[in-house]
Design a protein around this motif. Structure first.
Motif, PDB file in Angstrom:
ATOM      1  N   ALA A   1      13.104 -41.537 -44.130  1.00 49.20           N
ATOM      2  CA  ALA A   1      14.630 -41.531 -43.756  1.00 49.20           C
ATOM      3  C   ALA A   1      14.227 -42.966 -43.524  1.00 49.20           C
ATOM      4  O   ALA A   1      15.100 -44.090 -42.541  1.00 49.20           O
ATOM      5  CB  ALA A   1      15.763 -41.595 -42.525  1.00 49.20           C
ATOM      6  N   GLY A   2      12.742 -43.643 -42.721  1.00 50.02           N
ATOM      7  CA  GLY A   2      12.573 -44.956 -42.661  1.00 50.02           C
ATOM      8  C   GLY A   2      12.785 -45.298 -40.246  1.00 50.02           C
ATOM      9  O   GLY A   2      13.020 -46.354 -39.876  1.00 50.02           O
ATOM     10  N   ILE A   3      13.480 -44.168 -39.858  1.00 49.80           N
ATOM     11  CA  ILE A   3      13.583 -43.977 -37.931  1.00 49.80           C
ATOM     12  C   ILE A   3      12.670 -44.831 -37.775  1.00 49.80           C
ATOM     13  O   ILE A   3      11.465 -44.135 -37.842  1.00 49.80           O
ATOM     14  CB  ILE A   3      14.201 -42.964 -37.935  1.00 49.80           C
ATOM     15  N   PRO A   4      12.338 -45.515 -36.619  1.00 48.06           N
ATOM     16  CA  PRO A   4      11.676 -45.926 -36.133  1.00 48.06           C
ATOM     17  C   PRO A   4      11.267 -45.049 -34.955  1.00 48.06           C
ATOM     18  O   PRO A   4      10.994 -46.127 -33.552  1.00 48.06           O
ATOM     19  CB  PRO A   4      11.560 -47.380 -35.370  1.00 48.06           C
ATOM     20  N   ILE A   5      10.948 -44.482 -34.971  1.00 47.88           N
ATOM     21  CA  ILE A   5      10.378 -43.148 -34.340  1.00 47.88           C
ATOM     22  C   ILE A   5       8.658 -43.515 -33.789  1.00 47.88           C
ATOM     23  O   ILE A   5       8.228 -43.955 -33.751  1.00 47.88           O
ATOM     24  CB  ILE A   5      10.687 -41.845 -34.232  1.00 47.88           C
ATOM     25  N   ALA A   6       8.987 -43.441 -32.161  1.00 46.37           N
ATOM     26  CA  ALA A   6       7.951 -43.491 -31.453  1.00 46.37           C
ATOM     27  C   ALA A   6       6.842 -42.444 -31.646  1.00 46.37           C
ATOM     28  O   ALA A   6       5.553 -42.634 -31.593  1.00 46.37           O
ATOM     29  CB  ALA A   6       8.458 -43.961 -29.697  1.00 46.37           C
ATOM     30  N   ARG A   7       7.604 -40.943 -31.146  1.00 47.12           N
ATOM     31  CA  ARG A   7       6.424 -40.275 -31.287  1.00 47.12           C
ATOM     32  C   ARG A   7       7.082 -38.892 -31.765  1.00 47.12           C
ATOM     33  O   ARG A   7       8.266 -38.475 -31.600  1.00 47.12           O
ATOM     34  CB  ARG A   7       6.015 -39.494 -30.014  1.00 47.12           C
ATOM     35  N   ILE A   8       6.316 -38.491 -32.372  1.00 46.16           N
ATOM     36  CA  ILE A   8       6.890 -37.182 -33.307  1.00 46.16           C
ATOM     37  C   ILE A   8       5.436 -36.148 -33.437  1.00 46.16           C
ATOM     38  O   ILE A   8       5.340 -36.263 -34.621  1.00 46.16           O
ATOM     39  CB  ILE A   8       7.728 -36.767 -34.844  1.00 46.16           C
ATOM     40  N   GLU A   9       5.722 -35.115 -32.637  1.00 46.65           N
ATOM     41  CA  GLU A   9       4.632 -34.118 -32.448  1.00 46.65           C
ATOM     42  C   GLU A   9       5.076 -32.867 -32.938  1.00 46.65           C
ATOM     43  O   GLU A   9       6.448 -31.954 -32.237  1.00 46.65           O
ATOM     44  CB  GLU A   9       4.129 -33.975 -30.974  1.00 46.65           C
ATOM     45  N   LEU A  10       4.170 -32.170 -33.076  1.00 43.79           N
ATOM     46  CA  LEU A  10       4.333 -30.841 -33.991  1.00 43.79           C
ATOM     47  C   LEU A  10       3.613 -29.877 -33.068  1.00 43.79           C
ATOM     48  O   LEU A  10       2.810 -30.383 -32.360  1.00 43.79           O
ATOM     49  CB  LEU A  10       4.111 -30.833 -35.542  1.00 43.79           C
ATOM     50  N   VAL A  11       4.541 -28.859 -32.448  1.00 45.71           N
ATOM     51  CA  VAL A  11       4.196 -27.661 -31.847  1.00 45.71           C
ATOM     52  C   VAL A  11       4.088 -25.804 -32.631  1.00 45.71           C
ATOM     53  O   VAL A  11       5.555 -25.805 -32.146  1.00 45.71           O
ATOM     54  CB  VAL A  11       4.130 -27.462 -30.377  1.00 45.71           C
ATOM     55  N   ASP A  12       3.482 -25.704 -32.261  1.00 43.54           N
ATOM     56  CA  ASP A  12       3.531 -24.485 -33.353  1.00 43.54           C
ATOM     57  C   ASP A  12       3.982 -22.858 -32.154  1.00 43.54           C
ATOM     58  O   ASP A  12       3.763 -23.464 -31.098  1.00 43.54           O
ATOM     59  CB  ASP A  12       2.266 -23.818 -34.337  1.00 43.54           C
ATOM     60  N   SER A  13       4.250 -21.991 -32.458  1.00 48.52           N
ATOM     61  CA  SER A  13       5.340 -21.171 -31.418  1.00 48.52           C
ATOM     62  C   SER A  13       4.185 -20.183 -30.852  1.00 48.52           C
ATOM     63  O   SER A  13       3.812 -20.262 -29.727  1.00 48.52           O
ATOM     64  CB  SER A  13       5.660 -20.011 -32.610  1.00 48.52           C
ATOM     65  N   ARG A  14       2.419 -20.030 -31.362  1.00 49.18           N
ATOM     66  CA  ARG A  14       1.424 -19.728 -30.736  1.00 49.18           C
ATOM     67  C   ARG A  14       1.261 -20.594 -29.652  1.00 49.18           C
ATOM     68  O   ARG A  14       1.041 -20.166 -28.134  1.00 49.18           O
ATOM     69  CB  ARG A  14       0.286 -19.382 -31.761  1.00 49.18           C
ATOM     70  N   SER A  15       1.433 -21.549 -29.785  1.00 48.44           N
ATOM     71  CA  SER A  15       0.697 -23.008 -28.678  1.00 48.44           C
ATOM     72  C   SER A  15       2.426 -23.108 -27.772  1.00 48.44           C
ATOM     73  O   SER A  15       1.444 -22.962 -26.770  1.00 48.44           O
ATOM     74  CB  SER A  15       0.625 -24.285 -29.679  1.00 48.44           C
ATOM     75  N   ILE A  16       3.247 -23.176 -27.361  1.00 51.80           N
ATOM     76  CA  ILE A  16       4.488 -22.651 -26.987  1.00 51.80           C
ATOM     77  C   ILE A  16       4.399 -21.459 -26.082  1.00 51.80           C
ATOM     78  O   ILE A  16       4.706 -21.995 -25.397  1.00 51.80           O
ATOM     79  CB  ILE A  16       5.980 -23.137 -27.905  1.00 51.80           C
ATOM     80  N   LYS A  17       3.490 -20.643 -26.999  1.00 55.40           N
ATOM     81  CA  LYS A  17       4.263 -19.239 -26.027  1.00 55.40           C
ATOM     82  C   LYS A  17       2.088 -19.544 -24.549  1.00 55.40           C
ATOM     83  O   LYS A  17       2.751 -19.625 -23.784  1.00 55.40           O
ATOM     84  CB  LYS A  17       3.672 -18.081 -26.739  1.00 55.40           C
ATOM     85  N   ALA A  18       1.660 -20.863 -25.755  1.00 56.27           N
ATOM     86  CA  ALA A  18       0.477 -20.780 -24.682  1.00 56.27           C
ATOM     87  C   ALA A  18       1.296 -21.742 -23.155  1.00 56.27           C
ATOM     88  O   ALA A  18       0.562 -21.853 -21.694  1.00 56.27           O
ATOM     89  CB  ALA A  18      -0.552 -21.248 -24.797  1.00 56.27           C
ATOM     90  N   VAL A  19       1.769 -23.212 -24.151  1.00 60.55           N
ATOM     91  CA  VAL A  19       2.253 -23.175 -23.166  1.00 60.55           C
ATOM     92  C   VAL A  19       3.232 -23.512 -21.837  1.00 60.55           C
ATOM     93  O   VAL A  19       3.118 -23.510 -20.563  1.00 60.55           O
ATOM     94  CB  VAL A  19       3.258 -24.418 -23.869  1.00 60.55           C
ATOM     95  N   ASN A  20       3.570 -22.693 -22.174  1.00 59.79           N
ATOM     96  CA  ASN A  20       4.418 -21.638 -21.139  1.00 59.79           C
ATOM     97  C   ASN A  20       3.869 -20.952 -19.791  1.00 59.79           C
ATOM     98  O   ASN A  20       4.580 -20.937 -18.725  1.00 59.79           O
ATOM     99  CB  ASN A  20       5.752 -20.812 -21.978  1.00 59.79           C
ATOM    100  N   ALA A  21       2.773 -20.314 -21.024  1.00 62.32           N
ATOM    101  CA  ALA A  21       1.996 -19.519 -19.763  1.00 62.32           C
ATOM    102  C   ALA A  21       1.236 -20.558 -18.571  1.00 62.32           C
ATOM    103  O   ALA A  21       1.206 -20.111 -17.968  1.00 62.32           O
ATOM    104  CB  ALA A  21       0.700 -19.081 -20.343  1.00 62.32           C
ATOM    105  N   TYR A  22       0.736 -21.974 -19.129  1.00 62.51           N
ATOM    106  CA  TYR A  22       0.160 -22.167 -18.461  1.00 62.51           C
ATOM    107  C   TYR A  22       0.797 -23.659 -17.816  1.00 62.51           C
ATOM    108  O   TYR A  22       0.380 -23.509 -16.609  1.00 62.51           O
ATOM    109  CB  TYR A  22      -0.974 -22.811 -19.783  1.00 62.51           C
ATOM    110  N   SER A  23       1.645 -24.180 -18.305  1.00 63.83           N
ATOM    111  CA  SER A  23       2.510 -24.969 -17.416  1.00 63.83           C
ATOM    112  C   SER A  23       3.681 -24.684 -16.457  1.00 63.83           C
ATOM    113  O   SER A  23       4.333 -25.039 -16.326  1.00 63.83           O
ATOM    114  CB  SER A  23       3.150 -25.693 -18.806  1.00 63.83           C
ATOM    115  N   GLU A  24       3.873 -23.114 -17.111  1.00 59.85           N
ATOM    116  CA  GLU A  24       5.327 -22.842 -16.558  1.00 59.85           C
ATOM    117  C   GLU A  24       6.565 -23.703 -16.846  1.00 59.85           C
ATOM    118  O   GLU A  24       7.299 -24.162 -15.931  1.00 59.85           O
ATOM    119  CB  GLU A  24       5.555 -23.064 -14.910  1.00 59.85           C
ATOM    120  N   THR A  25       6.666 -23.354 -17.760  1.00 59.68           N
ATOM    121  CA  THR A  25       7.922 -24.136 -18.977  1.00 59.68           C
ATOM    122  C   THR A  25       8.837 -23.049 -18.973  1.00 59.68           C
ATOM    123  O   THR A  25       7.505 -21.606 -19.070  1.00 59.68           O
ATOM    124  CB  THR A  25       7.251 -25.172 -19.889  1.00 59.68           C
TER     125      THR A  25
END
Length: 336
Positions: free
Chosen positions: A115-139
């Protein structure tokens, strides 16, 4: 002013130049090669050369910056690097959105980019990784395939872009769209993203890790990510998928038992499958980590006869093969 290359590791400027590092901001500002104006390089025979200038552009001579950046120390030693800096944006807004499947999240990212939107960051994080992030970073992020986004600009422009993105992701099946305008919360979000490798390993400290680094055309991104996601389950391996999907670069972090030959073989096989699919899609075996030793075996497959031109440059500048010998280029072809 700020320096835009954001690899999220304990990186040095020289190392980032050597591997043509990039990271989360590449979609807006470009990778390391785009940020270097000039290099002072010591060649194998002792000559000291300048590869560029401090001018914004030049049509003079060959583009030696592009040749030396990413050469991983095989063509010369960098002793001085002149960098391009960018102005700090007036307004920065981060956002998170969640989806039912990895395919939905990548399709949404592709739609935002096309769509041509000048976005600065766009990061994919799958559900396995989100689960690990919550456990490690207390999010407490919802444990679903997610996109982490960031908008740089002025307040009015960002608001228009955000509204447009919101429409796009809702059409793609977004379950929830949340904003992070507070600078501390934004920092926490990107800190969590950068610590993903540690987060995944923290939950399984007895396991070793292997990280893939393919980059593919945006048009082929959804198929490649979905393939990697499926094969991770088919092979029964632990791990997660993250990626700088704004530029087609994604990583599969594979966890395996270093004492199990079966799991080691499975991890290697998954890496091989992911690389082969990426190359068939018109991509590359490494988007930002570099070739080193691990990707030597894919160089002939990826570059064909162009590899011979690279080897010729190496032999011209380093005929005695004293600069990082054995890396990047399969000089003797037995590793090719």
């Amino acid at each position: 002013m700020f320096f835009s290359v954001d690899p999220g590791a304990d990186a040095s400027i020289g190392g980032m130049a050597a591997t043509n590092a990039s990271g989360t901001l590449t979609v807006r500002y470009g990778g390391m090669r785009d940020q270097i104006l000039n290099l002072e390089v010591v060649l194998a025979d002792g000559r000291v050369i300048q590869t560029g200038s401090l001018a914004k552009k030049s049509s003079s001579g060959f583009h030696l910056n592009g040749l030396f950046v990413g050469s991983e120390g095989t063509l010369g030693v960098f002793t001085e690097i002149a960098l391009k800096l960018h102005g700090i944006p007036e307004n920065i807004v981060a956002a998170r959105c969640f989806f039912k499947t990895v395919r939905d999240s990548v399709d949404a990212a592709v739609s935002i980019l096309t769509a041509g939107i000048p976005i600065a960051r766009i990061e994919l994080v799958d559900s396995r990784s989100i689960k690990a992030v919550n456990a490690y970073s207390e999010t407490d992020y919802p444990e679903a395939p997610s996109l982490f986004l960031e908008f740089h600009g002025n307040q009015a422009g960002n608001q228009e872009d955000i509204e447009f993105v919101k429409e796009i992701v809702e059409e793609a099946g977004c379950l929830e769209f949340l904003f992070e305008t507070d600078s501390l919360k934004r920092a926490l979000l990107w800190k969590a993203r950068h610590e993903l490798n540690y987060a995944l390993r923290h939950g399984s400290r007895e396991l070793a890790s292997m990280t893939t680094d393919v980059c593919v055309p945006i048009s082929a991104l959804s198929d490649n990510v979905e393939f990697a996601d499926t094969q991770l389950d088919v092979l029964g391996l632990k791990g997660g998928i993250v990626g700088h999907v704004g530029d087609g670069n994604f990583h599969v972090m594979i966890l395996f038992d270093p004492n199990s030959l079966e799991e080691i073989d499975k991890a290697k096989d998954l890496n091989r499958q992911i690389v082969n699919k990426a190359l068939l899609s018109g991509g590359t075996c490494t988007g930002e980590h570099g070739v080193g030793l691990g990707k030597l075996k894919y160089q002939r497959q990826e570059h064909g006869e162009a590899l011979d031109v690279m080897i010729a440059f190496k032999q011209l500048l380093d005929p005695n093969n004293i600069l990082n010998p054995g890396k990047v280029l399969p000089i003797n072809e037995k590793n090719a």
